[in-house]
Design a protein around this motif. Sequence first.
Motif, PDB file in Angstrom:
ATOM      1  N   GLY A   1      47.234  39.325  43.137  1.00  0.00           N
ATOM      2  CA  GLY A   1      45.816  39.240  43.277  1.00  0.00           C
ATOM      3  C   GLY A   1      44.995  40.283  42.155  1.00  0.00           C
ATOM      4  N   VAL A   2      45.513  41.545  42.162  1.00  0.00           N
ATOM      5  CA  VAL A   2      45.086  42.234  41.344  1.00  0.00           C
ATOM      6  C   VAL A   2      44.979  41.945  39.827  1.00  0.00           C
ATOM      7  N   LEU A   3      46.235  41.398  39.420  1.00  0.00           N
ATOM      8  CA  LEU A   3      46.342  40.643  38.126  1.00  0.00           C
ATOM      9  C   LEU A   3      45.447  39.647  37.878  1.00  0.00           C
ATOM     10  N   LYS A   4      45.348  38.975  38.727  1.00  0.00           N
ATOM     11  CA  LYS A   4      44.357  37.590  38.797  1.00  0.00           C
ATOM     12  C   LYS A   4      42.807  38.114  38.552  1.00  0.00           C
ATOM     13  N   ALA A   5      42.600  39.108  39.277  1.00  0.00           N
ATOM     14  CA  ALA A   5      41.200  39.771  39.172  1.00  0.00           C
ATOM     15  C   ALA A   5      41.007  40.225  37.737  1.00  0.00           C
ATOM     16  N   ARG A   6      41.783  40.830  37.304  1.00  0.00           N
ATOM     17  CA  ARG A   6      41.541  41.612  36.150  1.00  0.00           C
ATOM     18  C   ARG A   6      41.593  40.501  34.970  1.00  0.00           C
ATOM     19  N   LEU A   7      42.597  39.635  35.197  1.00  0.00           N
ATOM     20  CA  LEU A   7      42.612  38.939  33.771  1.00  0.00           C
ATOM     21  C   LEU A   7      41.531  37.636  33.852  1.00  0.00           C
ATOM     22  N   ILE A   8      41.305  37.356  34.999  1.00  0.00           N
ATOM     23  CA  ILE A   8      40.272  36.065  35.238  1.00  0.00           C
ATOM     24  C   ILE A   8      38.796  36.448  35.880  1.00  0.00           C
ATOM     25  N   LEU A   9      39.054  36.868  37.238  1.00  0.00           N
ATOM     26  CA  LEU A   9      37.609  36.742  37.960  1.00  0.00           C
ATOM     27  C   LEU A   9      36.863  37.749  37.835  1.00  0.00           C
TER      28      LEU A   9
END
Length: 165
Positions: free
Chosen positions: A71-79
């Motif tokens: 989730g942290v990775l997705k937030a930082r890379l996309i959201l």
Amino acid sequence: MAMSTTRSISRWERFVPRTGPRPQLIAAATIWLAAALMLLVRGVLFVEVPGPQFHPNYWLVPIAIIAGAVGVLKARLILIDYAHTSVERIQNRGHSAFFGFLAPKSWLFITIMMGGGILLRHSFLADVGWGRALLAVLYLAVATALLMAARIFWQAALQPQIDAG
């Protein structure tokens, strides 16, 4: 003869609520927060897998750690970038149609994601232990990313606004 600068309002536009940027930002933040909380609840419920080998006490921590990292990775890379872009778009629109706080492509994407979530919940994955663990990771990861990115909307919505006059 002086020309009028007011444009005529169509019948459709009369029924479309119009607001300034702050209510639109609050609406966007609320939708992201509500979606995150719903996915969080669903993810936790998927951890409750039937059978002694998948007892929730054993799987909750590993699932939470993996989901949090994803989730942290997705937030930082996309959201987070998307949230900043959306905040800028809303602020640049000014006083405009309320439901335009998300672009039409975003509403379409949300619909597709909801449909995908419904399909996953009703798939064979929900009937097997490893599938439920996978769904729990997926739901909790997306919830984590949405919570992190919703912060951008809340910060923009709650910051003091400076009058341009």
